[in-house]
Enzyme design. Structure first.
Site, PDB file in Angstrom:
ATOM      1  N   CYS A 260       1.279  -1.248  -0.302  1.00 33.89           N
ATOM      2  CA  CYS A 260      -0.444  -0.299   0.169  1.00 33.89           C
ATOM      3  C   CYS A 260       1.131   1.559   0.375  1.00 33.89           C
ATOM      4  CB  CYS A 260      -0.975  -0.056   0.930  1.00 33.89           C
ATOM      5  SG  CYS A 260      -1.531  -1.259   1.015  1.00 33.89           S
TER       6      CYS A 260
HETATM    7  N1  SAJ Z   1       7.552   2.075   8.099  1.00 35.49           N
HETATM    8  C1  SAJ Z   1       8.731   2.581   8.013  1.00 35.49           C
HETATM    9  N2  SAJ Z   1       8.307   4.027   9.189  1.00 35.49           N
HETATM   10  C2  SAJ Z   1       7.354   3.952   9.507  1.00 35.49           C
HETATM   11  C3  SAJ Z   1       6.490   3.406  10.006  1.00 35.49           C
HETATM   12  C4  SAJ Z   1       6.153   1.706   8.726  1.00 35.49           C
HETATM   13  O1  SAJ Z   1      10.296   2.874   8.224  1.00 35.49           O
HETATM   14  O2  SAJ Z   1       7.626   4.978  10.498  1.00 35.49           O
HETATM   15  C5  SAJ Z   1       7.369   1.234   7.030  1.00 35.49           C
HETATM   16  C6  SAJ Z   1       7.414  -0.913   7.514  1.00 35.49           C
HETATM   17  O3  SAJ Z   1       8.659  -0.839   8.298  1.00 35.49           O
HETATM   18  C7  SAJ Z   1       7.262  -0.670   6.274  1.00 35.49           C
HETATM   19  C8  SAJ Z   1       6.038   0.452   5.681  1.00 35.49           C
HETATM   20  O4  SAJ Z   1       6.647   1.471   5.911  1.00 35.49           O
HETATM   21  O5  SAJ Z   1       7.677  -1.133   5.573  1.00 35.49           O
HETATM   22  C9  SAJ Z   1       4.265   0.166   5.847  1.00 35.49           C
HETATM   23  O6  SAJ Z   1       4.326   0.192   6.788  1.00 35.49           O
HETATM   24  P1  SAJ Z   1       2.635   0.768   7.823  1.00 35.49           P
HETATM   25  O7  SAJ Z   1       2.904   0.319   8.894  1.00 35.49           O
HETATM   26  O8  SAJ Z   1       2.486   2.013   7.103  1.00 35.49           O
HETATM   27  O9  SAJ Z   1       1.769  -0.153   6.971  1.00 35.49           O
HETATM   28  P2  SAJ Z   1       1.178  -1.199   6.226  1.00 35.49           P
HETATM   29  O10 SAJ Z   1       1.564  -1.089   4.557  1.00 35.49           O
HETATM   30  O11 SAJ Z   1       1.304  -2.675   6.876  1.00 35.49           O
HETATM   31  O12 SAJ Z   1      -0.517  -0.866   6.147  1.00 35.49           O
HETATM   32  C10 SAJ Z   1      -1.043   0.142   5.865  1.00 35.49           C
HETATM   33  C11 SAJ Z   1      -2.324   0.434   7.152  1.00 35.49           C
HETATM   34  N3  SAJ Z   1      -1.169   0.511   8.364  1.00 35.49           N
HETATM   35  C12 SAJ Z   1      -0.986   1.908   9.292  1.00 35.49           C
HETATM   36  O13 SAJ Z   1      -1.798   3.127   9.178  1.00 35.49           O
HETATM   37  C13 SAJ Z   1      -0.295   1.730  10.128  1.00 35.49           C
HETATM   38  C14 SAJ Z   1      -3.406   1.359   7.270  1.00 35.49           C
HETATM   39  O14 SAJ Z   1      -1.855   2.432   6.311  1.00 35.49           O
HETATM   40  C15 SAJ Z   1      -3.570   0.925   5.286  1.00 35.49           C
HETATM   41  O15 SAJ Z   1      -4.889   0.336   6.153  1.00 35.49           O
HETATM   42  C16 SAJ Z   1      -2.668   0.423   4.795  1.00 35.49           C
HETATM   43  O16 SAJ Z   1      -1.799   0.851   4.950  1.00 35.49           O
HETATM   44  C17 SAJ Z   1      -3.702   0.187   3.786  1.00 35.49           C
HETATM   45  O17 SAJ Z   1      -3.980  -0.860   3.507  1.00 35.49           O
HETATM   46  O18 SAJ Z   1      -3.303   1.147   2.866  1.00 35.49           O
END
Ligand code: SAJ
Length: 423
Positions: A260
């Site tokens: 995403c």
């Molecule tokens: N990441 C970082 N630093 C951060 C946060 C995340 O490097 O501070 C990286 C993570 O390691 C990962 C990537 O970013 O590789 C994405 O991680 P994520 O936790 O943002 O997201 P996803 O893809 O598992 O799920 C997100 C959902 N997560 C959160 O909001 C926490 C949500 O935004 C959505 O429901 C989902 O994408 C979607 O399906 O769109």
């Protein structure tokens, strides 16, 4: 009432289970027969995102799956939860949405509700899906109802799940919005927030994920600069977090993974071109996030050089290949690029991930191994790329020669015998 869910993946399967638990009869549709078979055996292939009630929903007959789309004629409402990837040219690929729409159009009947849940560029519901459905001769808002409602599944999140996460719904007409909102209210606990059009709902989802992408890019840029300045970025972020308003902590990492966050903003970039607008912020954040894998490998090289060890021939244990902690999903994991880069430099990679058995990086297949003192003591460098809770960080700290920690995963460990460095 009977509800259909098209696409039994990360979004569709948990949604189907929730709808079944709310008392609906649910028919899950997927083009992949093996997935359909697994669902009908109550086997959950999506990991923790799917409630353990799947088996029960199948056994009670509340839910079943099929590859036969003609059963759409039996459902009162259908949620489309198919992938919306970017193609090779970074263009949105809506072929799955179009194919689902065409199938549904064949069996569309009066009073049916269709909701698109897949993350996509603003305009998809009305420009792509609506014409396909109206080719059936039925008219939106009168004969059937069409809305967009973005999914918000957060894999690994123990607090928020499909049932309790607020939902945004935007219909093509007011009636469409109402019909869709009442269907979700009968299934979900969280707030169902109605907006005035599918485009608003499509755009708000993109804003949510672009917000994350850009802020992670900021954290990564700060990490690169702080490394040059000899400043501990993690301590800086923890200090900034003391601000109780107006700041939200994001952390640097080995790059941006998942299906995403790295992808959704580029749906907007693509659409913006239609209006001759260049989404510079999104593109720059993308460049910074995409730079992290090579930044990590460069840092690893510098650490090894301190021991007179070239990357070529070095044994590098890569701890954590999933794209984020405590999940098994590898999609777009930045670790795949890190492994591929290390391989190109001639390093021997020892991949360790309790959630992943095997994976492909570059053009090579890898099998993960269990974490052991032997792996730790024979590796020239331990690269911590995904901070799984299952790792024994004290064991690593005691037995590794050198550690490069890209997730500040050792913040709780007071004594580290290894030569330790973090992003
Ligand atoms: N990441 C970082 N630093 C951060 C946060 C995340 O490097 O501070 C990286 C993570 O390691 C990962 C990537 O970013 O590789 C994405 O991680 P994520 O936790 O943002 O997201 P996803 O893809 O598992 O799920 C997100 C959902 N997560 C959160 O909001 C926490 C949500 O935004 C959505 O429901 C989902 O994408 C979607 O399906 O769109």
């Amino acid at each position: 009432a009977v509800i259909g869910v098209v696409g039994l993946g990360y979004v569709g399967l948990p949604l189907a289970v929730e709808k079944a638990k709310a008392g609906y009869h649910v028919i899950g549709f997927d083009v992949l027969a093996h997935r359909v078979d697994m669902v009908n055996e109550g086997v959950n292939y999506i990991g923790d995102v799917v409630d353990s009630d799947l088996k029960q929903m199948i056994q009670t007959g509340q839910m079943r799956a099929t590859t036969d789309y003609s059963l759409i004629s039996e459902v009162d409402a259908v949620a489309i939860c198919v992938p919306t990837p970017l193609d090779l040219y970074q263009q949105p690929d809506t072929t799955y949405v179009e194919a689902s729409g065409s199938e549904i159009a064949k069996y569309l009947h009066p009073d049916m509700l269709i909701v698109l849940e897949s993350t996509t560029y603003p305009g998809t519901t009305e420009e792509v899906l609506q014409p396909i459905l109206e080719a059936s001769g039925l008219k939106v808002g009168q004969d059937f109802y069409l809305a967009y409602s973005p999914e918000r599944v957060d894999p690994g999140n123990k607090e928020f799940n499909t049932k309790n996460t607020p939902k945004v719904v935007g219909g093509v007409t007011k009636t469409c919005t109402k019909v869709a909102a009442s269907m979700y209210r009968s299934v979900l606990e969280g707030e169902v927030h109605e907006v005035s059009s599918p485009q608003i709902a499509e755009m708000e989802k993109i804003l949510e994920n672009t917000f994350r992408n850009i802020n992670i890019g900021l954290a990564n840029e700060m990490a690169i600069l702080c490394n040059k300045m000899g400043i501990d970025i993690w301590e800086v972020i923890d200090a900034a977090k003391t601000k109780p308003y107006g700041f939200m902590a994001f952390y640097p990492g080995p790059g941006l993974g998942g299906h995403c966050i790295p992808i959704d903003p580029f749906y907007l970039t693509w659409k913006a071109r239609e209006y001759n607008y260049h989404t510079r912020l999104i593109e720059v954040a993308g460049e910074i996030n995409n730079e992290m894998p090579s930044f990590v490998v460069d840092r690893a090289m510098k650490i090894l050089n301190r021991y007179g060890t070239a990357l070529k021939g070095a044994k590098v244990a890569v701890l954590g290949v999933a794209y984020k902690k405590d999940i098994e999903d590898m999609r777009e994991s930045p670790v795949l690029e890190i492994v591929s880069l290390l391989d190109q430099y001639g390093a021997t990679i020892i991949p360790v991930d309790p959630h992943v058995q095997s994976f492909k990086a570059g053009d090579k297949e890898y099998e993960t191994v269990d974490l052991s003192t032997e792996v730790l003591e024979t590796s020239n460098l331990v690269l911590l790329t995904t901070d799984h809770s299952a790792f024994d960080y004290q064991l690593i700290a005691d037995h590794a020669k050198a550690i490069f920690d890209t997730r500040n995963a050792f913040k709780g460990i007071t004594s580290i015998k290894a030569d330790y460095e973090k992003l």
